[in-house]
Design a protein around this motif. Structure first.
Motif, PDB file in Angstrom:
ATOM      1  N   ARG A 142      37.955  75.126 -23.670  1.00 59.59           N
ATOM      2  CA  ARG A 142      39.396  75.430 -23.673  1.00 59.59           C
ATOM      3  C   ARG A 142      40.215  74.139 -23.674  1.00 59.59           C
ATOM      4  O   ARG A 142      41.296  74.088 -23.078  1.00 59.59           O
ATOM      5  N   ASP A 143      39.704  73.133 -24.353  1.00 60.60           N
ATOM      6  CA  ASP A 143      40.355  71.827 -24.420  1.00 60.60           C
ATOM      7  C   ASP A 143      41.318  71.802 -25.602  1.00 60.60           C
ATOM      8  O   ASP A 143      40.880  71.797 -26.761  1.00 60.60           O
ATOM      9  N   GLU A 199      41.969  78.096 -37.223  1.00 56.44           N
ATOM     10  CA  GLU A 199      42.900  79.037 -36.594  1.00 56.44           C
ATOM     11  C   GLU A 199      42.501  79.325 -35.151  1.00 56.44           C
ATOM     12  O   GLU A 199      43.361  79.490 -34.276  1.00 56.44           O
ATOM     13  N   ILE A 200      41.212  79.388 -34.883  1.00 53.38           N
ATOM     14  CA  ILE A 200      40.746  79.582 -33.504  1.00 53.38           C
ATOM     15  C   ILE A 200      41.234  78.427 -32.627  1.00 53.38           C
ATOM     16  O   ILE A 200      41.691  78.636 -31.501  1.00 53.38           O
ATOM     17  N   ILE A 205      45.022  76.357 -28.403  1.00 59.16           N
ATOM     18  CA  ILE A 205      46.157  75.514 -28.052  1.00 59.16           C
ATOM     19  C   ILE A 205      47.310  76.372 -27.523  1.00 59.16           C
ATOM     20  O   ILE A 205      47.950  76.039 -26.517  1.00 59.16           O
ATOM     21  N   PHE A 206      47.566  77.481 -28.191  1.00 61.34           N
ATOM     22  CA  PHE A 206      48.638  78.374 -27.757  1.00 61.34           C
ATOM     23  C   PHE A 206      48.358  78.937 -26.366  1.00 61.34           C
ATOM     24  O   PHE A 206      49.253  79.008 -25.512  1.00 61.34           O
ATOM     25  N   ARG A 212      52.370  76.536 -30.513  1.00 59.01           N
ATOM     26  CA  ARG A 212      51.402  76.410 -31.601  1.00 59.01           C
ATOM     27  C   ARG A 212      51.797  75.247 -32.496  1.00 59.01           C
ATOM     28  O   ARG A 212      52.982  75.059 -32.781  1.00 59.01           O
ATOM     29  N   PRO A 213      50.812  74.471 -32.972  1.00 53.79           N
ATOM     30  CA  PRO A 213      51.124  73.360 -33.870  1.00 53.79           C
ATOM     31  C   PRO A 213      51.554  73.873 -35.229  1.00 53.79           C
ATOM     32  O   PRO A 213      51.289  75.014 -35.587  1.00 53.79           O
ATOM     33  N   LEU A 214      52.210  73.020 -35.995  1.00 56.42           N
ATOM     34  CA  LEU A 214      52.538  73.391 -37.361  1.00 56.42           C
ATOM     35  C   LEU A 214      51.237  73.577 -38.135  1.00 56.42           C
ATOM     36  O   LEU A 214      50.288  72.839 -37.968  1.00 56.42           O
ATOM     37  N   HIS A 215      51.199  74.580 -38.974  1.00 54.75           N
ATOM     38  CA  HIS A 215      49.946  74.858 -39.676  1.00 54.75           C
ATOM     39  C   HIS A 215      50.219  75.625 -40.953  1.00 54.75           C
ATOM     40  O   HIS A 215      51.237  76.249 -41.123  1.00 54.75           O
TER      41      HIS A 215
END
Length: 219
Positions: A142-143, A199-200, A205-206, A212-215
């Motif tokens: 979970r890093d 995506e996982i 991260i979320f 959430r990062p830009l993706h």
């Protein structure tokens, strides 16, 4: 009561890591079946997909049960809801490995890959599997920092995917339309498999940060 809830939450995360291990194995075997024209291996990938589907069903049911019987808040809620999305990503990864195995089985005893693209698929296969293995590690740790690195690691798969299209569009392509279609589809399957692994990472991260990062969007 909260200890029991957190135990169930931990069990849910463990199941996701186990499901990811199945998706890793599926693509490893599908890639070997494709490169070696191994019919038995291809059929094993197809038959074993039911285990991934079963995991997806169990995880979804467990998540709904936690939502219905507990009162998860903040990060807990993100973890429960995120687990359903991650399970769906993993289910799709398993299905993409099955698609690779299907083409391998369809073209058996011939190899579905012309010599010109074998090196590309050898690289794409190993890169896609490595991404999924990293995703599995992230599901355990979970890093969020390790999860963020998945996106950069995906660049190599995207580059190889683009390279395949330069080969297909080359006037010197001499392996026919059927082979070109197979190569285009296979390239897409590997690229999508890697995208779901990325995506996982974004979902982890979320869960950890609430952002959430830009993706790029999944197609």
């Amino acid at each position: 009561m909260r200890k029991a809830f957190h135990d169930e939450l931990a069990a849910l995360c463990t199941q996701l890591a186990e499901m990811c291990a199945l998706a890793v194995s599926a693509m490893e075997r599908a890639n070997a079946a494709l490169l070696d024209s191994d019919l038995s291996l291809a059929e094993q990938v197809i038959a074993d997909h039911e285990h991934i589907v079963a995991y997806n069903r169990r995880i979804e049911e467990a998540a709904f049960r936690l939502l219905a019987l507990q009162q998860p808040v903040a990060s807990e809620l993100r973890t429960v809801v995120g687990s359903m999305h991650i399970a769906a990503d993993l289910d799709r990864m398993g299905a993409l490995a099955v698609h690779v195995a299907d083409i391998s089985r369809l073209r058996h005893p011939e190899c579905a890959l012309p010599d010109e693209v074998r090196a590309s698929f050898t690289d794409m296969g190993s890169q896609a599997v490595r991404l999924a293995q990293t995703a599995q590690e992230v599901l355990v740790s979970r890093d969020p920092d390790a999860a963020a690195r998945l996106r950069d690691e995906d660049d190599a798969v995207d580059a190889e995917h683009r390279h395949l299209f330069t080969l297909l569009l080359d006037r010197q392509w001499e392996d026919g339309v059927c082979s070109a279609v197979d190569v285009a589809l296979l390239g897409r399957y590997y690229e999508r498999y890697a995208d779901h692994a990325v995506e996982i990472g974004k979902r982890v991260i979320f869960e950890a940060t609430g952002g959430r990062p830009l993706h790029k969007k999944l197609a």
